[in-house]
Design a protein around this motif. Structure first.
Motif, PDB file in Angstrom:
ATOM      1  N   TRP A 267       0.848  -1.197   0.000  1.00 18.93           N
ATOM      2  CA  TRP A 267       0.000   0.000   0.000  1.00 18.93           C
ATOM      3  C   TRP A 267       0.889   1.256   0.000  1.00 18.93           C
ATOM      4  CZ3 TRP A 267      -1.022   4.531   2.365  1.00 18.93           C
ATOM      5  CH2 TRP A 267      -2.254   5.153   2.023  1.00 18.93           C
TER       6      TRP A 267
ATOM      7  N   ALA B 257       1.026   4.127  -2.759  1.00 12.70           N
ATOM      8  CA  ALA B 257       0.843   5.546  -2.407  1.00 12.70           C
ATOM      9  C   ALA B 257       1.979   6.384  -2.985  1.00 12.70           C
ATOM     10  CB  ALA B 257       0.784   5.697  -0.893  1.00 12.70           C
TER      11      ALA B 257
ATOM     12  N   VAL C 104      -3.671  13.224  -2.740  1.00 14.15           N
ATOM     13  CA  VAL C 104      -4.192  13.830  -1.508  1.00 14.15           C
ATOM     14  C   VAL C 104      -5.700  13.630  -1.440  1.00 14.15           C
ATOM     15  CG1 VAL C 104      -4.552  16.018  -0.304  1.00 14.15           C
ATOM     16  CG2 VAL C 104      -2.326  15.496  -1.280  1.00 14.15           C
ATOM     17  N   LEU C 105      -6.355  13.807  -2.571  1.00 15.32           N
ATOM     18  CA  LEU C 105      -7.816  13.634  -2.606  1.00 15.32           C
ATOM     19  C   LEU C 105      -8.213  12.201  -2.286  1.00 15.32           C
ATOM     20  CD1 LEU C 105      -8.714  15.798  -5.723  1.00 15.32           C
ATOM     21  CD2 LEU C 105      -9.151  16.323  -3.329  1.00 15.32           C
ATOM     22  N   MET C 106      -7.280  11.265  -2.519  1.00 16.43           N
ATOM     23  CA  MET C 106      -7.552   9.854  -2.208  1.00 16.43           C
ATOM     24  C   MET C 106      -7.215   9.534  -0.748  1.00 16.43           C
ATOM     25  SD  MET C 106      -8.724   8.558  -4.975  1.00 16.43           S
ATOM     26  CE  MET C 106      -9.388  10.104  -5.541  1.00 16.43           C
ATOM     27  N   GLY C 107      -6.819  10.543   0.016  1.00 20.51           N
ATOM     28  CA  GLY C 107      -6.558  10.339   1.433  1.00 20.51           C
ATOM     29  C   GLY C 107      -5.117  10.013   1.771  1.00 20.51           C
ATOM     30  N   ILE C 108      -4.225  10.234   0.835  1.00 18.35           N
ATOM     31  CA  ILE C 108      -2.805   9.934   1.101  1.00 18.35           C
ATOM     32  C   ILE C 108      -2.153  11.158   1.750  1.00 18.35           C
ATOM     33  CG2 ILE C 108      -0.579   9.470  -0.023  1.00 18.35           C
ATOM     34  CD1 ILE C 108      -2.199   7.925  -2.170  1.00 18.35           C
ATOM     35  N   SER C 109      -1.388  10.902   2.818  1.00 21.42           N
ATOM     36  CA  SER C 109      -0.661  12.006   3.471  1.00 21.42           C
ATOM     37  C   SER C 109       0.635  12.273   2.709  1.00 21.42           C
ATOM     38  CB  SER C 109      -0.360  11.634   4.927  1.00 21.42           C
ATOM     39  OG  SER C 109       0.650  12.484   5.413  1.00 21.42           O
TER      40      SER C 109
END
Lengths: 419, 292
Positions: free
Chosen positions: B163, B167, B179-184
């Motif tokens: 994962w 990312a 970022v929109l997919m929730g990745i920092s």
């Protein structure tokens, strides 16, 4: 009150200017004689550069201990020059900002040429005791005084020794010895290799492999393969320390060690080379300045004999693990000490022309390097000659010429020879 | 023929290490978008750690590898947290100046701590060779190549199968979408920087039995890594591996046929030719050279 303040202020402002009035001359009694030393204190040649700097400090201390030069105490300004650009910059800084009139240097030929270019324009002398590239004394510089032999002569000396003293031990006639030349490609390596090539041609020795490389090389397998294919009897090689070790390692790995290896100059004569290679260094020749000579060589001059002894002790205080001596440091000491003790005191003044005049006119039969001082118009010391040394039991033993030798050549051919 | 085979093998062995020294740079550039001029200094740092372990305890660089890599990970993490994280959104020129300053600071730190002397790790294996018929294979270079290949494979699997790797690839392709997919972003940047630093550290420790270490040793490898990475396609990890191998082989062939003096000229020439005819590099996508 205002007047007093004004006068004090005027005196305060004028003081530096007044004191500077005597600066351009060279006869002020309580003035110092400013000298500079430029060596690579960082970078790839720092190992030997730092030893050279220590040696110059010792020379300056000795001279100051004797009352200085012409009654003036020596003031030493040091500079680090890992490469020719830095060497030129530092030479300019020492001359223009510190006011030095003599520079001791430089270990690497490239640095020496760069410093000479600046000295020539600025009216300072370069006493060179490291760089041996022919170009340093072949370019008409008036500022250069080189105490050592030069590259071309050193390469020729290596070939002469191989033809005269080694070929027979390999069962070959002097003119049948098959030579290979591998050298780093700076002016130092090129000069020595050119001298070797030219002398081999004169003597009719076949050069079966001839290659150069940059010191930044990371892989020497091509050299080892070429050498193995050419199968010479003897290899003449010119290197700095790390590339000398890499070359030797690669030759070992590829089964390409010839019967005789004759290193010329800094690389193979460095203690670091023998330290890294270990017992395999036994039998490797190295043509270089005289080093660690027997004190008997200096028997004709008790003063020089005592100076050599004192230098060796002082150097050991700084480098306690270098009982075998350091060729680079001994040369740096010889250059600085001979000039400051044997030349400068006899000059009419400490200005450029008078110092140069003294350096060219004075002939000294002996220096702390075992040879004399006889500088020609080109700045080259024609009394200097390279010795043939050999690693034996981790020590550099002089095997030629006979008046300086302290041992006989052994391990011919090399016990570890592959080809 | 045997000689040619030997030359090719020697080139591939060198190329493997060049590749490993470069993949970290490609990863950091690809994911973080940072041109790290201090890359070579981390290689130098790992070589010094290997030398220190050898000098103090006699441990070979292979034995001290876990400690070395752990320290490199810490060095990478601290560098990212203390310096890089603060300039991650700054202009590229500021980032470059920061890494350049870091490079000089690390070189001078090394000079201060260990002086300019050459330090060598002379283990028994330094001069050992693997007998492979008519081929001569230097043992430390063979080990370096094998470990480099394994590390590259693990990096590939990490990027493709985990994962965190996914990312990273997502950030490399489009940071905003990631970022929109929730990745920092910050976390991914940090991970990429640490992995890149560990990889170049691995290259450094593998090189330590072959080359001496001194404060400026990283500078030469930095230039090489930049050439390899640009050849490979800037942000492409497989491209960097291919570029490293290619540079190694070209260097070796040029050394044998034209002479060692032309080794560097040969790969610089290759570099120019590739940039003229394929500016995106060997594995870079068309237009990739202008993406950032």
């Amino acid at each position: 009150m205002r007047k007093i303040v004004f006068v004090l202020l005027a005196l305060l402002l004028a003081a530096p200017a007044l004191s500077a009035c005597g600066g351009s001359g060279d006869s002020g009694a309580d003035e110092t004689f400013k000298v500079g030393a430029i060596y690579p204190m960082s970078g790839s040649n720092a190992f030997q550069g730092q030893q050279c700097m220590a040696a110059v400090r010792i020379a300056v201390d000795f001279i100051n201990g004797k009352g200085g030069v012409q009654g003036r105490r020596l003031e030493l300004f040091e500079a680090d020059a890992p490469d020719p650009n830095a060497a030129a910059t530092e030479a300019g800084r020492l001359i223009d900002q510190k006011g030095v009139s003599v520079i001791f240097g430089s270990l690497a030929s490239g640095n020496a040429i760069a410093i000479a270019g600046v000295c020539e324009k600025s009216g300072a002398l370069l006493v060179e005791s490291g760089g041996i590239a022919d170009a340093l004394t072949d370019q008409g510089f008036r500022c250069v005084l080189r105490i050592l032999d030069k590259g071309g002569l050193r390469g020729a000396a290596g070939v002469d020794y191989l033809a005269d003293a080694v070929a027979g031990r390999l069962g070959k006639a002097g003119d049948k010895l098959r030579l290979a030349i591998i050298h780093e490609d700076s002016s130092y390596g090129e000069s020595v290799a050119a001298g070797a090539r030219s002398r081999a041609e004169e003597l009719g020795l076949p050069v079966v492999y001839d290659a150069s490389y940059s010191t930044s090389v990371r892989d020497m397998s091509a050299l080892a393969l070429g050498l193995r294919e050419a199968a010479p009897d003897a290899l003449i090689t010119v290197n700095y320390v790390d590339d000398a070790v890499l070359l030797f390692d690669t030759l070992r790995q590829y089964g390409a060690v010839p019967k005789v290896i004759m290193g010329c100059g800094a690389g193979t004569t460095s203690p670091k080379f023998a330290e890294d290679i270990g017992v395999d260094s036994d039998g490797i020749f190295c043509t270089d300045m005289p080093t660690n000579l027997s004190l008997d060589v200096f028997a004709s001059d008790e003063g020089i004999q005592a100076t050599v002894t004192a230098f060796r002790e002082a150097f050991l205080d700084v480098y306690p693990d270098m009982a075998g001596g350091s060729i680079a440091a001994e040369a740096a000491f010889a250059g600085a000490y001979t000039f400051l003790d044997g030349i400068a005191p006899s000059a009419a003044s400490l200005g450029f022309e008078d110092l140069r005049e003294a350096a060219l006119s004075i002939k000294l039969p002996l220096t702390t390097l075992g040879f004399g001082w006889d500088i020609g118009e080109d700045g080259q010391n024609y009394a200097a000659a390279a010795n043939i040394n050999q690693w034996q039991g981790g020590k550099v033993i002089t095997v030629h010429p006979s008046k300086m030798k302290n041992g006989e050549a052994v391990n011919v051919p090399l016990p570890i020879a592959d080809i | 023929m045997e000689q040619i085979a030997q030359v090719l093998v020697s080139g591939l062995l060198s190329g493997g290490v060049y590749a490993l020294a470069s993949v970290g740079l490609a990863l950091i550039f690809g994911v973080v978008g940072l041109v790290n001029f201090a890359h070579g200094e981390y290689l130098m740092l790992a070589m010094y750690i290997a030398w220190l372990a050898y000098d103090l305890t006699g441990a070979s660089p292979y034995a001290s590898m876990p400690l070395n890599l752990a320290l490199m990970a810490v060095a990478g993490y601290l560098t990212f947290r203390i310096i890089m994280a603060r300039v991650i959104n700054a202009d590229h020129s500021i980032q470059m100046l920061i890494t350049l300053a870091l490079s000089m600071a690390l070189q001078n730190l090394a000079l201060m701590l260990w002086k300019a002397d050459y330090r060598t790790v002379r283990i028994e294996m330094t001069n050992q060779v693997i007998d492979a018929g008519f081929l001569v294979i230097s043992a430390p270079r063979a080990i370096a190549f094998a470990v480099a290949a394994l590390a590259s494979l693990l990096l590939y699997l990490f990027l493709q199968r985990t994962w965190a790797g996914t990312a990273m690839r997502a950030v490399a392709q489009d940071g905003r979408a990631a970022v929109l997919m929730g990745i920092s972003l910050r976390r991914v940047y940090g991970q990429a920087f640490v992995i890149g630093t560990v990889l170049v550290g691995l290259a450094g420790l593998l090189l330590s039995p072959i080359y001496p270490v001194f404060p400026l040793v990283g500078a030469g490898f930095s230039t090489l890594a930049f050439i390899v990475v640009v050849l490979g396609g800037l942000s492409s990890v497989p491209g960097a591996i291919a570029g490293g191998l290619l540079v190694g082989v070209v260097e070796s062939l040029a050394g044998y046929f034209a002479g060692p003096a032309y080794q560097q000229a040969a790969y610089f020439l290759l570099f120019i030719v590739v940039l003229i005819f394929r500016p995106e590099g060997i594995a870079g996508g068309r237009g990739g050279e202008r993406r950032r």
